[in-house]
Structure formats: structure tokens, C-alpha cells
Design a protein around this motif. Structure first.
Motif, PDB file in Angstrom:
ATOM      1  N   GLY A  22       0.849  -1.288   0.031  1.00 48.79           N
ATOM      2  CA  GLY A  22      -0.035  -0.111   0.060  1.00 48.79           C
ATOM      3  C   GLY A  22       0.675   1.290  -0.052  1.00 48.79           C
ATOM      4  O   GLY A  22       2.060   0.988   0.416  1.00 48.79           O
ATOM      5  N   TYR A  75      -2.237   4.856   7.487  1.00 49.53           N
ATOM      6  CA  TYR A  75      -3.428   4.462   6.761  1.00 49.53           C
ATOM      7  C   TYR A  75      -3.481   5.499   5.586  1.00 49.53           C
ATOM      8  O   TYR A  75      -3.359   6.723   5.522  1.00 49.53           O
ATOM      9  CB  TYR A  75      -4.769   4.635   7.379  1.00 49.53           C
ATOM     10  N   GLU A  81      -6.923   2.169   4.033  1.00 45.52           N
ATOM     11  CA  GLU A  81      -6.276   1.231   3.994  1.00 45.52           C
ATOM     12  C   GLU A  81      -4.932   1.071   4.947  1.00 45.52           C
ATOM     13  O   GLU A  81      -4.484   1.996   4.659  1.00 45.52           O
ATOM     14  CB  GLU A  81      -5.902   0.729   2.458  1.00 45.52           C
TER      15      GLU A  81
END
Length: 91
Positions: A22, A75, A81
């Protein structure tokens, strides 16, 4: 050649999760989820949120878990996420 293909496939399986780590959002701040939404999510997970900072498209969270242990997590500010790198917004 078969051995090379098998090794390449295994390398892809191993590297796959690492690539799914991510990243911070590159969207405009108007697209970010509200901090209150993330805070409610974290409270639902049993965390006591101390602070949520916005850094380069990430929310950096400072919290305490049920056992009193400090939690530092990052996040994606747009998708919420959880990122593997707790310092993602600082890079």
C-alpha cells in the motif's frame, strides 16, 4: 528452462505480498475520508486513539491497545487501507 519458470513463479508469489504494502494517497485532500471515520474504525478494533496526523496522503495514527501497548500505524487517507510501513507519510 522449466526450472527457471518455476523459480520465477515462486519469486512472484513471494514478492506479491510485498508489493501489496500500500501507499499514501495522491488524490486531492477533498477526496480524503474524514479522520472521524478512521477513529471510529480504530475504536471498533479496541484501540484508544491519541492522535491522527495527516502526512503526504496518509493518516498517521498514534493509539494505545487494550493492553496499554502503544500503536503507531499509517493508513491511506483516501481508502483508509492500513499500510505495512507505519512511517509511510514521512518518506
Amino acid at each position: 528452462m522449466y526450472r527457471t519458470l518455476v523459480l520465477a513463479a515462486l519469486a512472484g508469489l513471494i514478492a506479491g505480498p510485498a508489493l501489496a504494502a500500500g501507499t499514501c494517497s495522491t488524490a486531492a485532500k477533498s477526496k480524503f475520508q474524514p479522520k472521524t471515520t478512521l477513529e471510529a474504525q480504530l475504536k471498533g478494533e479496541g484501540l484508544t486513539v491519541r492522535q491522527i496526523k495527516t502526512e503526504k496522503g496518509c493518516y498517521e495514527v498514534y493509539a494505545v491497545d487494550k493492553d496499554g501497548k502503544k500503536v503507531n500505524a499509517a493508513y491511506n487517507a483516501e481508502t483508509l487501507e492500513k499500510l505495512d510501513n507505519a512511517e509511510a507519510g514521512e518518506n
